[in-house]
Each structure stands twice: as C-alpha cells, then as structure tokens.
Design a protein around this motif. Structure first.
Motif, PDB file in Angstrom:
ATOM      1  N   PHE A   3       0.808  -1.218   0.000  1.00 24.54           N
ATOM      2  CA  PHE A   3       0.000   0.000   0.000  1.00 24.54           C
ATOM      3  C   PHE A   3       0.845   1.274   0.000  1.00 24.54           C
ATOM      4  O   PHE A   3       0.549   2.240  -0.703  1.00 24.54           O
ATOM      5  CB  PHE A   3      -0.928  -0.004   1.217  1.00 24.54           C
ATOM      6  N   ARG A  27       1.845   2.934  -3.260  1.00 25.81           N
ATOM      7  CA  ARG A  27       0.853   3.435  -4.224  1.00 25.81           C
ATOM      8  C   ARG A  27       0.890   4.949  -4.303  1.00 25.81           C
ATOM      9  O   ARG A  27       1.065   5.624  -3.289  1.00 25.81           O
ATOM     10  CB  ARG A  27      -0.556   2.998  -3.807  1.00 25.81           C
ATOM     11  N   LEU A  38      -4.569   7.175  -3.277  1.00 24.99           N
ATOM     12  CA  LEU A  38      -5.462   6.453  -2.379  1.00 24.99           C
ATOM     13  C   LEU A  38      -6.767   6.191  -3.099  1.00 24.99           C
ATOM     14  O   LEU A  38      -7.244   7.051  -3.831  1.00 24.99           O
ATOM     15  CB  LEU A  38      -5.796   7.330  -1.173  1.00 24.99           C
ATOM     16  N   HIS A  77      -1.816  10.720  -2.402  1.00 28.40           N
ATOM     17  CA  HIS A  77      -1.442   9.889  -1.267  1.00 28.40           C
ATOM     18  C   HIS A  77      -0.589  10.695  -0.294  1.00 28.40           C
ATOM     19  O   HIS A  77       0.582  10.936  -0.535  1.00 28.40           O
ATOM     20  CB  HIS A  77      -0.657   8.672  -1.781  1.00 28.40           C
ATOM     21  N   ASN A  90      -4.663  12.989   3.890  1.00 24.37           N
ATOM     22  CA  ASN A  90      -5.743  12.363   3.124  1.00 24.37           C
ATOM     23  C   ASN A  90      -6.026  10.957   3.622  1.00 24.37           C
ATOM     24  O   ASN A  90      -7.178  10.519   3.676  1.00 24.37           O
ATOM     25  CB  ASN A  90      -5.386  12.330   1.641  1.00 24.37           C
ATOM     26  N   LEU A  91      -4.976  10.256   4.002  1.00 21.73           N
ATOM     27  CA  LEU A  91      -5.170   8.896   4.494  1.00 21.73           C
ATOM     28  C   LEU A  91      -5.988   8.929   5.788  1.00 21.73           C
ATOM     29  O   LEU A  91      -6.946   8.163   5.949  1.00 21.73           O
ATOM     30  CB  LEU A  91      -3.814   8.222   4.710  1.00 21.73           C
ATOM     31  N   TRP A  93      -9.482   9.702   4.976  1.00 25.39           N
ATOM     32  CA  TRP A  93     -10.152   8.539   4.378  1.00 25.39           C
ATOM     33  C   TRP A  93     -10.614   7.578   5.468  1.00 25.39           C
ATOM     34  O   TRP A  93     -11.739   7.080   5.449  1.00 25.39           O
ATOM     35  CB  TRP A  93      -9.202   7.832   3.403  1.00 25.39           C
TER      36      TRP A  93
END
Ligand code: HEM
Ligand SMILES: [Cu+2]
Lengths: 609, 342
Positions: free
Chosen positions: B284, B287, B290, B296, B300-301, B304
C-alpha cells in the motif's frame, strides 16, 4: 340522418375531452415542449458540473439522477411526443382525411403518455429520481443497488409506453385506410411515409420494452429473480430485450425527422423530391435493418467474435440507404430555387450535422474500434449528433414549417434565424470536442474528471456550447410568444408548398376538408397548381360531416393507471384495485354506450373561397 | 450572405480546436490516440481507416452541398419554375454501389481483428490475470503466481496479458485506453481480453460502465515493468506473507488487526482466499494514490479512514470517526506507511 347537438366545449374541459387530432397534436407539443425544457435544464446542470475538473455541485448519486432523467425524459417524454405532435397535426391533413382512424384512442394515447411522464417526474419529489442510466442496466437498476427511483422509471415508462404503442397502431390504420381517393401508397408525401414506417416500428418494438419492464418490475417489487445472477438469473437478457426495443427506438425518432427534411427541402427548393421511389425504399429498408442491429450496443458485453462480426456488418449496411437519402436531398436542391427561410435553415443545417453523426455511426460499427469508443464521450458525441443534430434540428424545421397550419400564424422569421444560429453553433461547440474527449480517455456518465489529464479544455468548450444552445431555445420560446400575441396571420399556403395540408385554411377547420379531395399525382397540390388550378378537385358532393364526440373517459382511464402505479410501488393493493378498477369501469362504459357522434355543416363561405 | 460568412468562420475554429485537443492537451498515459501496445495500435489503425473513408465521403457531400447552396439559391427577381426532376438511375446506382464497396473495404480488416482480439491465450503464451471489479475498486489476481493485488495492476512489458474478468456486485467495464479497448465485467460471468504494453510506464485505467455514485472515481493504475523488474515485484509481493513490522508501527498494527483485518488483507498471498470485500493492502505504501484517485499523503489517508464517504460517495468502507480516537488513527497511518515492498 339523426343530427345530434354540436357539443360546444371551451377552456380546460375542451382540452381534457378533445378527440380532435389537431388539438391532440397541440397537447403533445405543449407536453413534449415542457419535458424538453426540463430535460434541457438537467443537461445544462450536468454541463455546469463538468465545466471544470473536480467540481462539487452535483456529485455522485445526484449527478446520476440528473443523467438518468435527462436521457429518459429527452427520449420518451420530449422527442417522441414532439414527433407525435407533428404526426397528429399533419398526417391526417396530408392524406386528405377528416381525423385519425380512432380518435378516442388518440386521446387515450396522449393521456397515458402524459400521466406516465408525470409519474416518472414526480420521483424527484417522492424519494429521488431513478439513477441507473436511461438504459437501466442490471444489477445496478435492481432493488439491491438502487432506490425507489427505478420503480418510478418502471411504472412511468410502462404507462407512457402503452400510450405510444396505441398511437402507433392508430397511425398505421389511419394511413392504410383513410387516404383520399387517388392517394396511392406511391403518391404519399415522404413525411407520411416515414410516419407509416415509424408506426410499424413502434408496433413491433414497444412490446419488447413492455416485457423488459414487466420482468424488472417483478424483480424489484415481487421478489422475482430474472436478473439475479446469484439465483440463476441472467443480466445480459435485460440488455438484449432493452436494445431489441432501444435500437428501433432511435429509428422511430429519426425516420419522421427524415420525413420532415424531405418535405421542407422540396418545398423550399421548389422541386419535387429527387428519387422518390428510392427514398421510400430507403425508409422501409432502414426500418427493417433497424431490427437487425441491436447487438452493436453490446459489443463489449462479451458475446464473442461471431456475434460481433455479424452485427457489425449488418450495422454498416444501414449506411447505404442512409447515404441514398443524403444524396437525394442534395439533388433535390440541385437545380432548384432555394429559399433560406428559418424552416429551411434548420433543414440545411441538419444535412452536414447528420452526416457527421452517420459517419461516427459507421466508425462505431467496427467492434475493435468500438472497444475504445464504447461508453466513452465519443458515444455521447455520436448520439447527440444524430438525435440533436438530426432529430431536434428536423423538429425545429418542421415546427417552423407547419406552425402556420397548426396555429394560423407564421413564426417570426428573424427570430427564427437568430435562434437557429445560437443553437447550431452551440450544438457543435458542445458536442464536437466530445469526440476527442472520449478518445482521450473520458468515460461517459462520469460526474467529474481529474485535472491534468488533458480533459479540461474540451469540457470547458462543451459547457459554453450548452449555454449557447440554451439561448437558442429561449429565443425560440420568445418567438412563440411574440408570434402568438402579434404574429402575422397566415394564408392557406404561405410557403408555396406541394401537399394537401396547404389546400385548406390555416389553421385547418374542425372537419379539415369540406369535401374530400381527389388526388391526381405525387405532390397533389402542386399537380393542381401546375394545371393552373387554385384548389383541389373534390371527390364528393358537399354535405353534412360526421364527427366523433369528445370524451373525458381517456383522461380518467389514464388517471386510473397513474393511481395504480403508485399503489404498485408501495405495495398498497387497495390503491391498485381502485386505480385499475377505475380504468376497467371506463372501458366498460365506453363499450356499452354507443357514440353516435354529431354532424357539422361546412362553412359555405370557406368552400367558395 | 452573412450567414455563410459565419459558417466559414466556424470551420477553421473547429479545425484549430481539433489540433489543440489532440496535440498538446492529451495525456499520453491515458489517451487512446497515443497507443502504447499492439492492441491499442491495431485498434487505432482501424479507427483511422474508418475515419479516412468517412472523411472521403464527407468531403464529397460537402463539395456538392456548398456548390448547391451557392449556385441554386433563389435570386431576387428570379421567376419561373425549376425542372421537376424525378430522379436519375445512373446517379442512384453510383451512390448505392460505391458505399457498398467502401464498406467491404472496411469490413474485411474489421472481422479479422475482431477474431484476433477474441483469442484466448494459454498460460504458456500469456500471463494470466483474473480481474474482479467491485463498487468501486479493482482486484487483480495472478493465479499462476499465487498472489493478488488491489487497485494497482502490475504487468511485465513485451508480453501478452490474458485477462479473465468478472464483477462481484454490479456491471463495470475495464478500460486502459493507452493499451487497448474495454470489456465489461459481468457478475456471474467471465469475459476474456488480452492486452500488451510495449514500454514501461504507469498507464491510467478507468471503469467504463455506470456502476453507482462513484463510477467516475473508479480509477486504477497499470504499472508496466521490464520483465526482470516485474519478477522482483512478484517476489516482493510473496514476501509480504512473512514481513515483520518495525517497533514504531506496532501500535498501529494492533489497531489494524482489531479494526481493519476483517476486510483488508496485507499479505499478497492471502488475497486469493481471504474474503474479497475490500482491496488487499500489500504494498500500500508504494501506491501513488489512495482509493484509486486521491493524492497519497498522511492527511488524506487519515481523512479517508475517518470518513471515506466524504471522499468517495457510496463506497462500502465504514467510517471510523468516533470509533477510533486521533491517536489510534495516527498510529494506523504510521503503520500503513510501513506497508512497502522491500
Ligand atoms: C439540448 C442540449 C443537450 C445537452 C447540452 C445535452 C447534454 C448531455 C449530457 C451532459 C449528457 C451526459 C453524458 C454522460 O455523462 O454520459 C447527456 C446524456 C444523454 N442525452 Fe443529452 N443533451 C442535450 C440534448 C439531448 C436531447 C435532445 C436528447 C434526446 C432527444 C438527448 C439524449 C441523451 C441521452 C439518451 C443521454 C444518455 C443518458 C444516459 O446515459 O442514461 N440529449 N446529454
Ligand atoms: Cu465501476
């Protein structure tokens, strides 16, 4: 001869009960125009959301509702009814008839369409509009993945569809049985021919959508599993049924448009249509092939190379009769005296636009290429070039052309031309860049796109174009109002035209023809003009004319189905029984009471004039 | 006359627009007009063939059209009645037969390519990849390599990739324009398609069938690597089965094991068997985006995890705002950042 009192009705009651094809035509025009504005507003809102990347005005589900209602409204509630408006207003006049074969059914067809469309649109206020696309593919449109909106879709379209089907049958019978003496099939005006073929397509295509909607209704409301893969159902069946209807449907839309273009171009070139028999043959062939090509909407479904190749070639073949038509129109103008009235401007604008739509159609018929085009903006561009650039342009041409015959006044020419240019330029700005957007990787039915993927400029131009089309439409509306309040009164034959509808007053009297005319060739009125006559030779002595009585029953019958629709949606069976019961009682009343109709005397003055 | 001037002004405008749109603006990793593999190239050449034929027809039509409109418009004071021509058999045969010939020219390569693209390649000829589409994410399983991945599709260059595609919930369609056209993923059925990337690169993939509220956001990446690099990636993916977590991320791992593992695997070899309700998170941290499209980064993570709906409407991951506190979410983010492939 028993003479019954002439029932004079006025105002709203007159419109609710009328069985006169001319008034029903106007009802179709008002209702279809209203839905066209709603569908156009939905389109404009979508284009505003897509003006810049990553906007958050209509996101996710709300965009999907706009998308679905725009497509469904435009196809079923705007395009079809406006075509029916012209069919009703003009076909009986073009064949020298006093009305359609079944005036009562005609009214029933209208009210079913209207109340079905109303039902569908009420979804906005009653729990959300359908959101699975106008094609309602499963499983997305099934009960596990979408809300009540799709119930409105199923029931609203079912009711409206019955109305359309009844209308189609009515026009088939009318054209077969009610032509004036001497008006053989090979003398029928092209518009009537195209309505004839369209009606045949309606007859055979609408049962397929009826069946699909019934199956979907069972899945959604009564626990059926026709389209439930987990229970052995098959989702591809829906697509076959839908497109067995859906492909002929697009020809149902475009053939009458071809008919309008043939009439308008011939009149304003002052020439008979070039290659009449080839035109008739091409119309019939397009109608026939229209049933053989539905799989070209399904090339990416995975039906295998044999199916894809066969349907690809069948699709390409349609280009041949379509090409014949294009060249025949060009050669109708060749050697003529072309007048650029507003009506003809729309028809002349139609030609290159529709040719582009046809070209992209051939490109889409190539399956490996379609794997790239399919469900991308290329397809959105293609079908708007055919539907808007083709059919809507032709409808505007037809409306400007026949407005005097429908309303007795000529639409303002200057405003008509201004509206045309806004719409024409806006149309190409909106849809031309979309071909490239699709190839550059923009899927269709998306509510947004990301920045820096090369998609900004095309989308921006496209939205600007949509505003220009909106202005064009508003100019047309303004024109309608200006014309209604202080327009120029139209003579019988303001365009120096060729067919029977122009031999009688504008608007036509209640009974259309005081005496049924005798037809002596193609372009019946033109034949008489060339023989130095001002009017048709009558085929019968002057006498009393029998007319059908108005009736409120069609409206109530439709209202019954409308109510039953709500009942089905909420599993409220009492309401279903009340609704269906109302309809059945009306059918019973209609069957036992004989309608003797009434008689009118033609206006002596007018006959002499 | 002014109306003709107007439309003449419109034509160059359209031509310029066409150039601008195709030339500088397109994204070379997304556009079908800039093919990066044999399938997309073959498709583009058929598109061009059909386009040239059609432009030929269009030019003929337009020449007649423009001539007719200028030559035969009604002039002021013109009287008389034009000759009422019924038709012309010779002309009518010409414009029936020539289109038929043109269509035959188009039909032959069409049918041949249709069959080529439908070919199903065996394990010896092609790398097999099973694709399962979900609302609104992608699962890629490599049956012969016994690994599986979510969202990012890794493929070796210069080799055919044979896809077997299906969907879990509704219909979707897998489309990687720069590599080739799309095919529908139908629940309850399997479809086949093959593609190939000639050069390494990160190509953009899209869902092309309306599949619900976040259809527009169902993007994915296709990462084409030189075969040696690809093999390295495969080994790294396999190694996620035995990967240990640095001490600093253990708190986060505990949260993950309580709250997330019910849906998400982090072990690429498990993806094949573990319930496929959410993307496998092996690798992950490598990447670039996201959820298929969101930049990413840690904020933001965290956002999310707290509220996935706010970023991707209608997606099926539950919100953890209120269920986990700030500390736990920060720990989780830290842990997620260790999910690399080294
Ligand atoms: C008047 C200007 C119009 C504009 C600006 C417009 C714009 C649009 C837009 C933005 C979409 C959504 C495309 C997508 O996301 O896939 C769309 C779809 C559609 N439009 Fe139009 N449109 C117009 C007129 C019409 C008319 C007159 C018709 C038919 C008579 C029509 C039929 C459709 C259909 C069938 C769809 C597909 C809906 C679906 O995917 O379910 N449009 N249009
Ligand atoms: Cu999808």
């Amino acid at each position: 001869m028993a003479t019954h009192a002439h029932p004079k009705r006025t105002g709203l009651w007159d419109w609710l009960t009328t069985v006169d094809h001319k008034k029903i035509g106007i009802l179709y025009l008002i209702a279809g125009g209203f839905f066209f504005l709603i569908g156009g507003l939905e389109a404009l809102l979508m284009r505003i959301q897509l003006m810049y990347p990553n906007q958050e005005i209509f996101v996710g589900g709300s965009f999907n509702q706009l998308l679905t209602m725009h497509g469904t409204t435009m196809i079923f509630l705007a395009a079809m009814p406006i075509i029916f408006a012209l069919m009703n207003a003009i076909v009986p006049l073009q064949i020298g008839a006093r009305d359609v074969a079944f005036p009562f059914l005609n009214s029933l067809g209208f009210w079913l369409f209207f109340l079905g469309g109303l039902l569908l649109n009420l979804s906005w206020f009653l729990g959300g509009a359908p959101d699975a696309g106008w094609t309602a593919y499963l499983p997305l449109s099934g009960k596990n993945y979408s809300g009540m909106g799709v119930d409105f879709y199923v029931l609203g379209l079912q009711i409206a569809g019955i109305g359309t089907w009844i209308g189609g049958i009515n026009f088939l019978v009318t054209i077969i049985n009610m032509r004036a003496p001497g008006l053989t099939f090979m003398r029928l005006p092209m518009f009537t021919w195209s309505v004839f073929v369209t009606s045949a397509l309606i007859l055979f295509a609408f049962p397929a959508i009826t069946v699909s909607l019934v199956l979907l209704m069972f899945d959604r409301l009564f626990g059926g599993a026709f389209f439930e893969p987990a229970l052995g159902g098959n989702i591809v069946i829906w697509q076959h049924l839908f497109w067995v209807f859906g492909h002929p449907e697009v020809y149902i839309l475009i053939l009458p448009a071809f008919g309008v273009i043939s009439e308008v171009i011939a009149t304003f070139s002052k020439k008979r249509i070039f290659g009449y028999s080839a035109m008739v043959f091409a119309t019939v062939l397009i109608g026939f092939l229209g049933f053989m090509v539905w799989v070209h909407h399904m090339f990416t479904v995975g039906l295998g190379p044999v199916a894809n190749s066969l349907f690809s070639i069948a699709t390409m073949l349609i280009a041949v009769p379509t090409g014949i038509k294009i060249f025949n129109w060009l050669f109708t103008m060749w050697g003529g005296q072309i007048r650029f009235t507003a009506a003809n401007l729309w028809a002349v604008g139609f030609l290159p636009t529709f040719v582009i739509g046809g070209m992209t159609g051939v490109m889409l018929s190539v399956p490996p290429a379609d794997y790239q085009f399919h469900d991308s903006y290329f397809v959105v561009a293609h079908f708007h070039y055919t539907i808007v650039g083709g059919m809507v342009f032709a409808l505007f041409a037809g409306l400007h052309y026949w407005w005097p015959k429908m309303f007795g006044k000529i639409l303002n020419e200057t405003l008509g031309k201004i509206g045309f240019w806004f719409f024409f330029i806006g149309f190409h700005l909106t849809f031309f860049p979309q071909h490239f957007l699709g190839l550059m990787g923009m899927p269709r039915r998306v509510f947004t796109f990301l920045p820096n993927q090369g998609l900004e400029l095309g989308n921006f131009i496209s939205t600007i174009g949509a505003f220009s089309m909106t202005i064009g439409t508003l100019v047309f509306l303004y024109n309608v109002i200006v014309t209604a309040t202080r327009g120029e009164k139209a003579s019988n034959d303001p365009w120096d035209a060729r067919t029977l509808e122009w031999t009688i007053s504008s608007p036509a009297p209640e009974y259309n023809f005081a005496q049924t005319p005798l037809v002596r060739g193609l372009d019946a009125f033109w034949v008489e003009k060339m023989a130095g006559k001002k009017k048709m030779t009558p085929a019968e002595p002057l006498g009393e004319i029998h007319m059908p009585s108005p009736s409120i029953l069609p409206f109530i019958m439709s209202l019954g189905l409308f109510i039953a629709g709500f009942g089905f949606m909420h599993h409220a069976y009492l309401i279903v029984i009340i609704g269906l019961g109302t309809t059945v009682v009306c059918m019973f009343l209609r069957s036992i009471y004989d309608d003797p109709g009434y008689h009118v005397h033609p206006d002596e003055e007018e006959v002499k004039a | 006359m002014s109306r003709w001037n107007l439309s003449w002004r419109l034509l160059p405008l359209l031509a310029v627009m066409m150039l601008v749109l195709t030339g500088c603006a397109q994204d070379p990793y997304l556009s079908a007009l800039d093919p990066k593999g044999p399938v997309a190239s073959a498709q583009l050449s058929l598109i061009m063939l059909s386009l040239y034929i059609m432009i030929g027809v269009f030019v003929v039509v337009m020449v007649i059209y423009v001539y007719v409109l200028f030559r035969f418009r009604k002039r002021p004071g013109q009287t008389g009645i034009p000759e009422q021509v019924e038709g012309n058999h010779k002309l009518e045969i010409i414009w029936t037969v020539i289109p038929l010939i043109l269509l035959a020219v188009l039909a032959v390569p069409t049918v041949s390519l249709t069959f080529d693209l439908a070919e199903k390649h065996s394990t010896e000829e092609a790398l097999q990849v099973k694709v399962t589409a979900h609302q609104f994410w992608w699962e890629f399983e490599y049956p012969d390599l016994e690994i599986s991945a979510g969202q990012d599709l890794y493929i070796p260059t210069g080799q055919k990739i044979q896809f077997q595609v299906t969907a879990k919930d509704v219909m979707h369609a897998i489309w990687i324009p720069a590599l080739g056209g799309k095919i529908d993923t139908n629940p309850g059925m399997t479809n086949n398609m093959w593609l190939q990337a000639d050069k390494p690169g990160t190509y953009k993939g899209k869902c092309a069938e309306l599949c619900g509220p976040s259809h527009a956001l169902m993007d994915f990446k296709v990462i084409a690597l030189e075969p040696a690099e690809f093999d390295k990636w495969v080994n790294n993916m396999k190694a996620t089965a035995t990967k240990t977590v640095p001490a600093s991320a253990q708190a986060g791992q505990e949260v993950f094991n309580q709250s997330c593992i019910g849906c998400h695997a982090v072990d690429a070899t498990k993806g094949v068997k573990v319930p496929d309700i959410a993307p496998n998170l092996a690798g992950f941290a490598d990447r670039t985006v996201l959820a298929g499209f969101i930049e990413h980064n840690n904020e933001n993570l965290a956002q999310w995890i707290k509220n996935p709906q706010s970023l991707k409407p209608g997606n099926l991951m539950p919100a953890f705002e209120g269920k986990l506190d700030e500390q736990q979410i920060n720990d989780l983010v830290e842990y997620m950042n260790t999910l690399t492939l080294e």
